[in-house]
Design an enzyme around this catalytic site. Structure first.
Site, PDB file in Angstrom:
ATOM      1  N   ARG A   1     -36.241-108.572 -12.367  1.00  0.00           N
ATOM      2  CA  ARG A   1     -35.155-107.577 -12.361  1.00  0.00           C
ATOM      3  C   ARG A   1     -35.673-106.265 -12.947  1.00  0.00           C
ATOM      4  O   ARG A   1     -35.340-105.179 -12.496  1.00  0.00           O
ATOM      5  CB  ARG A   1     -33.936-108.090 -13.147  1.00  0.00           C
TER       6      ARG A   1
ATOM      7  N   TYR B   1     -20.120 -90.044   3.612  1.00  0.00           N
ATOM      8  CA  TYR B   1     -19.972 -91.445   3.998  1.00  0.00           C
ATOM      9  C   TYR B   1     -18.718 -92.027   3.317  1.00  0.00           C
ATOM     10  O   TYR B   1     -18.518 -91.832   2.117  1.00  0.00           O
ATOM     11  CB  TYR B   1     -21.229 -92.226   3.598  1.00  0.00           C
TER      12      TYR B   1
ATOM     13  N   LYS C   1     -31.373 -97.163   6.413  1.00  0.00           N
ATOM     14  CA  LYS C   1     -31.305 -96.358   7.637  1.00  0.00           C
ATOM     15  C   LYS C   1     -32.710 -95.994   8.130  1.00  0.00           C
ATOM     16  O   LYS C   1     -33.478 -96.860   8.465  1.00  0.00           O
ATOM     17  CB  LYS C   1     -30.426 -95.137   7.402  1.00  0.00           C
TER      18      LYS C   1
ATOM     19  N   ASP D   1     -27.714 -86.518  -0.851  1.00  0.00           N
ATOM     20  CA  ASP D   1     -27.892 -87.740  -0.072  1.00  0.00           C
ATOM     21  C   ASP D   1     -28.680 -87.352   1.182  1.00  0.00           C
ATOM     22  O   ASP D   1     -28.168 -86.683   2.075  1.00  0.00           O
ATOM     23  CB  ASP D   1     -26.518 -88.323   0.270  1.00  0.00           C
TER      24      ASP D   1
END
Ligand code: P1T
Length: 398
Positions: A53, A105, A202, A177
């Protein structure tokens, strides 16, 4: 942060930075370190890794590559784009205010309005293409200005350097973004942004086979805080997901060239189709943001195209289910072309907020198939909504 080939061109760095041959075996490709933990020789004596992690070598390779491609000092990877977004909001405190683009978004809006707002953090929406409006919307307590460019789904272009200059001396940080553009098309940090955010799901991943996110920046003191939160909150990507994203990144440059060329041709085709009302693509000279885009997107205008159709929702719904190559699905940026209805799909969560999108809007993620096949598919789908009108005209005249 060490870069293997810091001065090489983008295409070369995408393939090599952070991805040197494996020192243990000589493997040319970065291994998938599918391990949760690492042996320590004595308490606290180890080779730099304690627990996956906190850090994992496959993730380190991805983060190093991402930092290089965005020309940042550091990058942090997350389990999704929204996990990266949420990690950024951990920099905020109750009473702080976020200024968010009025076109963004739907999931980003939902995170700020329905999750982060519950922790005493305010927000408001502004048309970020209007620098005077940004100046007027800033409050003394604004700590984060959240821009997308091109925006999702209207492909509006925000002048990154312009917004950065409005923020000078204010104390608010700017995140861009960069999901729709990818680092191949535009470099927000070089234009004055403090952070770049990506849904690596993406264009960076590029093959619709992995979900991920990233934050990139230059400020080392914020890096320490964000890195602490990445580990403390724990929304990290697994090694296999990091590896898939790295594999996608290697071909980003060639894919983006084709995405942009195909999208330009699709946008020009749509402009002349009688079923289409308005076309949104920053590569069109008629686009309101074309001049700014030409300046700040040296690598091209990317592969996203939106358009409204005559006939409202019915026509839009018919088109999105009439294409054959363009598959009806959320998401974007993969090699295959996708089509969707933002109002009912990706942006359903902005319904009733004043920031909703039109019912007649259709969004395309233009893939890298042969352009003639893509145009033929759109032509037959658009003909499906023109047919009743033509039939009606025929009978009126007949
Ligand atoms: O889906 P995820 O990896 O969590 O990324 C969220 C996200 C962040 N920013 C932008 C600009 C995005 O477009 C997305 C995700 N968008 C879609 C799934 C979509 O179809 O628009």
């Amino acid at each position: 942060m060490p870069h293997d080939e810091p001065d090489a061109h983008f295409e070369t760095r995408a393939i090599h930075v952070g991805q040197a041959a494996d020192s243990a075996t000589g493997a040319v490709i970065t291994p998938i370190y599918q391990t949760s933990t690492y042996v320590q020789e004595a308490v606290g004596v180890h080779k730099g890794y304690e627990y996956s992690r906190t850090d994992n070598p496959t993730r380190t390779a991805l983060q190093t590559a991402l930092a290089s491609l965005e020309e940042g000092a550091w990058a942090l990877s997350y389990a999704s784009g929204l996990a990266a977004s949420q990690n950024l909001t951990y920099l905020l405190c109750p009473g702080d205010h976020v200024l968010l683009s009025d076109d963004a978004y739907g999931g980003t809006y939902r995170l700020i309005a329905k999750v982060v707002a519950n922790y005493g953090i305010g927000f408001s929406l502004v048309d970020m293409t209007d620098l005077d409006a940004v100046r007027a919307a800033l409050r003394p307590e604004t700590r984060l200005v959240w821009a997308e460019t091109p925006t999702n789904p209207y492909l509006k272009i925000v002048d990154i350097a312009g917004v950065a200059s409005v923020l000078q001396g204010h104390g608010a940080r700017m995140v861009v973004d960069n999901t729709f553009a990818s680092p191949y098309c535009q470099h927000p940090l070089a234009l004055g942004a403090d952070f770049v955010l990506h849904s690596t799901t993406k264009y960076l991943g590029g093959h619709s086979d992995v979900v991920g996110g990233a934050l990139i920046g230059n400020d080392e003191s914020v890096y320490e805080t964000l890195k602490f939160h990445q580990n403390a909150a724990g929304a990290v990507p697994g090694p296999m997901d990091c590896w898939l994203t790295l594999r996608g990144i290697k071909t980003l440059a060639v894919r983006m060239e084709r995405h942009s060329a195909n999208a330009q041709a699709v946008a020009e085709f749509l402009l002349s189709n009688p079923a289409v009302e308005r076309v949104f693509y920053p590569g069109l000279e008629s686009h309101a943001g074309h001049e700014v885009a030409a300046r700040q997107m040296p690598g091209g205008y990317s592969g996203m195209v939106s358009f409204t159709v005559k006939g409202g929702y019915e026509a839009a719904a018919r088109i999105v289910s009439s294409t054959r190559l363009f598959q009806l699905a959320e998401s974007l940026g993969g090699v295959e072309s996708l089509i969707e209805h933002p109002g009912k799909m990706t942006h359903a969560s902005v319904a009733g907020t004043g920031a909703e999108v039109e019912d007649s809007l259709v969004r395309l993620s233009v893939g890298i198939e042969h352009i003639d096949d893509l145009l033929a598919d759109l032509e037959q789908a658009l003909a499906a909504v023109q047919a009743p009108a033509l039939a009606g005209r025929a009978s009126r005249h007949g």
